[in-house]
Motif scaffolding. Structure first.
Motif, short mmCIF file in Angstrom:
data_model
loop_
_atom_site.label_atom_id
_atom_site.label_comp_id
_atom_site.label_asym_id
_atom_site.label_seq_id
_atom_site.Cartn_x
_atom_site.Cartn_y
_atom_site.Cartn_z
N VAL A 96 0.83 -1.21 0.00
CA VAL A 96 0.00 0.00 0.00
C VAL A 96 0.86 1.25 0.00
CG1 VAL A 96 -1.63 1.35 1.37
CG2 VAL A 96 -1.99 -1.09 1.08
N LEU A 97 1.91 1.27 0.83
CA LEU A 97 2.77 2.46 0.90
C LEU A 97 3.52 2.68 -0.40
CD1 LEU A 97 4.16 2.20 4.54
CD2 LEU A 97 2.29 3.60 3.68
N ARG A 98 3.95 1.59 -1.05
CA ARG A 98 4.62 1.75 -2.33
C ARG A 98 3.67 2.27 -3.39
NH1 ARG A 98 8.97 2.68 -3.95
NH2 ARG A 98 9.22 1.12 -5.60
N ARG A 99 2.44 1.77 -3.37
CA ARG A 99 1.45 2.22 -4.36
C ARG A 99 1.10 3.68 -4.15
NH1 ARG A 99 -2.16 0.29 -8.00
NH2 ARG A 99 -4.17 1.32 -8.17
N ARG A 100 1.14 4.14 -2.90
CA ARG A 100 0.81 5.53 -2.62
C ARG A 100 2.00 6.47 -2.77
NH1 ARG A 100 -4.36 5.91 -0.52
NH2 ARG A 100 -4.12 8.08 -1.12
N GLY A 101 3.13 5.95 -3.31
CA GLY A 101 4.23 6.83 -3.68
C GLY A 101 5.40 6.87 -2.72
N LEU A 102 5.37 6.10 -1.61
CA LEU A 102 6.48 6.12 -0.66
C LEU A 102 7.66 5.35 -1.27
CD1 LEU A 102 6.73 7.31 2.23
CD2 LEU A 102 6.49 4.99 3.09
N PRO A 103 8.89 5.84 -1.11
CA PRO A 103 10.04 5.09 -1.65
C PRO A 103 10.19 3.73 -0.98
CG PRO A 103 10.76 6.93 -0.25
CD PRO A 103 9.28 7.10 -0.45
N GLY A 104 10.93 2.84 -1.63
CA GLY A 104 11.07 1.48 -1.13
C GLY A 104 11.61 1.40 0.28
N TRP A 105 12.62 2.21 0.60
CA TRP A 105 13.21 2.13 1.93
C TRP A 105 12.21 2.59 3.00
CZ3 TRP A 105 13.37 6.43 4.93
CH2 TRP A 105 13.26 7.67 4.30
N GLY A 106 11.38 3.59 2.67
CA GLY A 106 10.39 4.06 3.63
C GLY A 106 9.31 3.04 3.88
N ALA A 107 8.83 2.39 2.80
CA ALA A 107 7.82 1.35 2.96
C ALA A 107 8.36 0.17 3.73
CB ALA A 107 7.31 0.91 1.58
N ALA A 108 9.64 -0.21 3.45
CA ALA A 108 10.25 -1.32 4.18
C ALA A 108 10.41 -1.00 5.66
CB ALA A 108 11.60 -1.67 3.55
N LEU A 109 10.74 0.26 5.95
CA LEU A 109 10.91 0.67 7.36
C LEU A 109 9.60 0.55 8.12
CD1 LEU A 109 12.98 1.87 9.36
CD2 LEU A 109 12.18 4.13 8.69
N ALA A 110 8.47 0.83 7.46
CA ALA A 110 7.18 0.75 8.12
C ALA A 110 6.78 -0.68 8.46
CB ALA A 110 6.10 1.39 7.23
N THR A 111 7.39 -1.67 7.80
CA THR A 111 7.05 -3.07 8.07
C THR A 111 7.87 -3.66 9.21
OG1 THR A 111 8.67 -3.94 6.47
CG2 THR A 111 6.49 -3.38 5.63
N VAL A 112 8.84 -2.91 9.72
CA VAL A 112 9.71 -3.46 10.78
C VAL A 112 8.94 -3.84 12.04
CG1 VAL A 112 11.63 -2.92 12.34
CG2 VAL A 112 11.78 -2.33 9.91
N PRO A 113 8.05 -2.97 12.57
CA PRO A 113 7.34 -3.36 13.82
C PRO A 113 6.54 -4.65 13.69
CG PRO A 113 7.16 -1.00 13.45
CD PRO A 113 7.76 -1.57 12.21
N PRO A 114 5.65 -4.81 12.69
CA PRO A 114 4.87 -6.04 12.65
C PRO A 114 5.68 -7.29 12.29
CG PRO A 114 4.41 -4.74 10.70
CD PRO A 114 5.25 -3.89 11.60
N LEU A 115 6.82 -7.12 11.63
CA LEU A 115 7.58 -8.29 11.19
C LEU A 115 8.67 -8.71 12.17
CD1 LEU A 115 8.02 -7.62 7.35
CD2 LEU A 115 6.39 -9.13 8.50
N SER A 116 9.15 -7.79 12.99
CA SER A 116 10.29 -8.14 13.85
C SER A 116 10.08 -7.86 15.33
CB SER A 116 11.54 -7.40 13.35
OG SER A 116 11.35 -6.00 13.42
N ASP A 117 8.99 -7.20 15.69
CA ASP A 117 8.78 -6.91 17.11
C ASP A 117 8.49 -8.20 17.87
OD1 ASP A 117 6.67 -6.06 19.45
OD2 ASP A 117 8.16 -4.51 19.08
N ALA A 118 9.13 -8.34 19.03
CA ALA A 118 9.02 -9.58 19.80
C ALA A 118 7.59 -9.84 20.27
CB ALA A 118 9.95 -9.53 21.01
N SER A 119 6.84 -8.78 20.60
CA SER A 119 5.48 -8.98 21.07
C SER A 119 4.59 -9.56 19.98
CB SER A 119 4.90 -7.65 21.58
OG SER A 119 4.90 -6.68 20.54
#
Length: 365
Positions: free
Chosen positions: A48-71
């Motif tokens: 969604v973030l890539r489709r809405r124009g965010l660069p790849g690094w920014g969209a990847a950064l937004a996925t860090v909490p749900p993909l790597s957070d221990a909780s």
């Protein structure tokens, strides 16, 4: 001791998932399915973030909490409803945000995802998503061509202006304007695509010539976004058209008498620029008249004229404007007029403290 059913409400969403997996008798399978949901959440956020124009690094950064957070990882290992709930809510939001324009299909799809989310966790019951009357009305975003044209047909409905009609009457009177603006938006997108195809250019070739990203051009031709004045000027340079002529090509045949309510207004809230086409281009005529307004501090630059050698006469009606044309800087105050033929870059800046309003006469070479 004899167990009795409770009269309280129990969400059935997660029990239904467990029921579907019950024949396998495997807790590991439950954890595996929930891990897949967690990965899907990250993928949806990125897409969604890539489709809405965010660069790849920014969209990847937004996925860090749900993909790597221990909780989150602990929740995926537990037999709890949290992962399913998060997956359904994020999926519903992804459907709503996939396109800037909310469609019936998107609203239906989001509803079909939010409904099981409410049946999974009771906290989702008071979930209300207000999407407004379109992306151009969301706070913080400039109005697109659609809202600009609606404002042009009815200045009394501009933001900050008080309507003079009864609410019900205003609503019914507004419908034809909205319908016309929607049709105009679609025709502009189609015309831009036609101009590219007529020249045999790919999106990559047009992106190279206009210095605009390929994704922006693709979304523009699909009608998902409305161009700013600067963006549209770049395309006009490539297609060798003035902005007014391009807009006139997607309008119906203009009449000889152009009444005030029929004059198209282009608004670029981001740069503080308002452009009214007083006398739009017409078949057999080489000139056009534009009324422009710049707010204090507004600064707009154009890399090149849409047509080399185009003749411009700028008559300042109110305020003052600093104009750079062909490498020379001119300060023009009220009642003053600047005349030139434009061959190179140009710049319009309003030094303030008041807005500047000027008439622009354009004559094709």
């Amino acid at each position: 001791m004899r167990l009795a059913p409770s009269a309280a409400f129990h969400p059935i969403g997660y029990p239904l998932l467990l029921r579907a997996l019950w024949p396998f008798h495997s807790v590991e399978l439950i954890a595996g399915v929930q891990h897949a949901m967690g990965l899907a959440v990250g993928v949806m956020i990125y897409a969604v973030l890539r489709r809405r124009g965010l660069p790849g690094w920014g969209a990847a950064l937004a996925t860090v909490p749900p993909l790597s957070d221990a909780s989150f990882l602990r929740l995926e290992h537990a037999v709890l409803s949290d992962t399913l709930f998060i997956f359904l809510v994020v999926a519903g939001l992804a459907v709503l945000m996939w396109s800037p324009r909310l469609s019936l299909r998107a609203a239906t799809g989001a509803g079909l995802l939010f409904a099981p989310a409410a049946l999974t966790r009771t906290i989702a019951l008071p979930l209300f998503l207000g999407y407004g009357d379109g992306p151009a009305r969301r706070p913080g975003r400039r109005p697109g061509l659609r809202s600009s044209l609606c404002a042009a047909r009815d200045p009394g409905r501009l933001p900050g202006r008080s309507p003079h009609l009864h609410p019900s009457s205003q609503m019914w009177d507004k419908l034809p304007n909205v319908r016309h603006a929607e049709e105009m938006d679609v025709r502009l997108a189609e015309r831009l695509a036609e101009l590219r195809v007529e020249r045999g250019w790919s999106l990559d070739e047009l992106a190279r010539r206009a210095a605009i990203s390929r994704s922006t051009l693709s979304r523009l031709e699909r009608g998902e976004i409305s161009p700013t004045a600067a963006l549209l000027n770049k395309l006009c340079v490539v297609y060798e058209r003035t902005m007014s002529r391009l807009l006139a090509e997607v309008e119906s045949e203009p009449p000889r008498l152009v009444r005030a309510e029929a004059q198209t207004v282009w608004r670029d809230e981001e740069s503080g620029f308002v452009r009214r086409s007083v006398s739009p281009p017409h078949a057999g005529l080489r000139g056009e008249i534009v009324e422009a307004t710049l707010r204090p501090g507004a600064d707009i630059s154009y890399d090149a004229p849409p047509v080399p050698g185009i003749e411009q006469h700028i008559w300042v009606l109110e305020g003052a404007v600093e104009i750079t044309a062909n490498g020379r800087v001119h300060t023009v105050e009220a009642r003053g007029c600047l005349r030139f033929r434009l061959w190179g870059a140009s710049r319009f800046r309003c030094p303030g403290p008041d807005p500047v309003r000027y008439a622009l006469l354009i004559v094709l070479p």
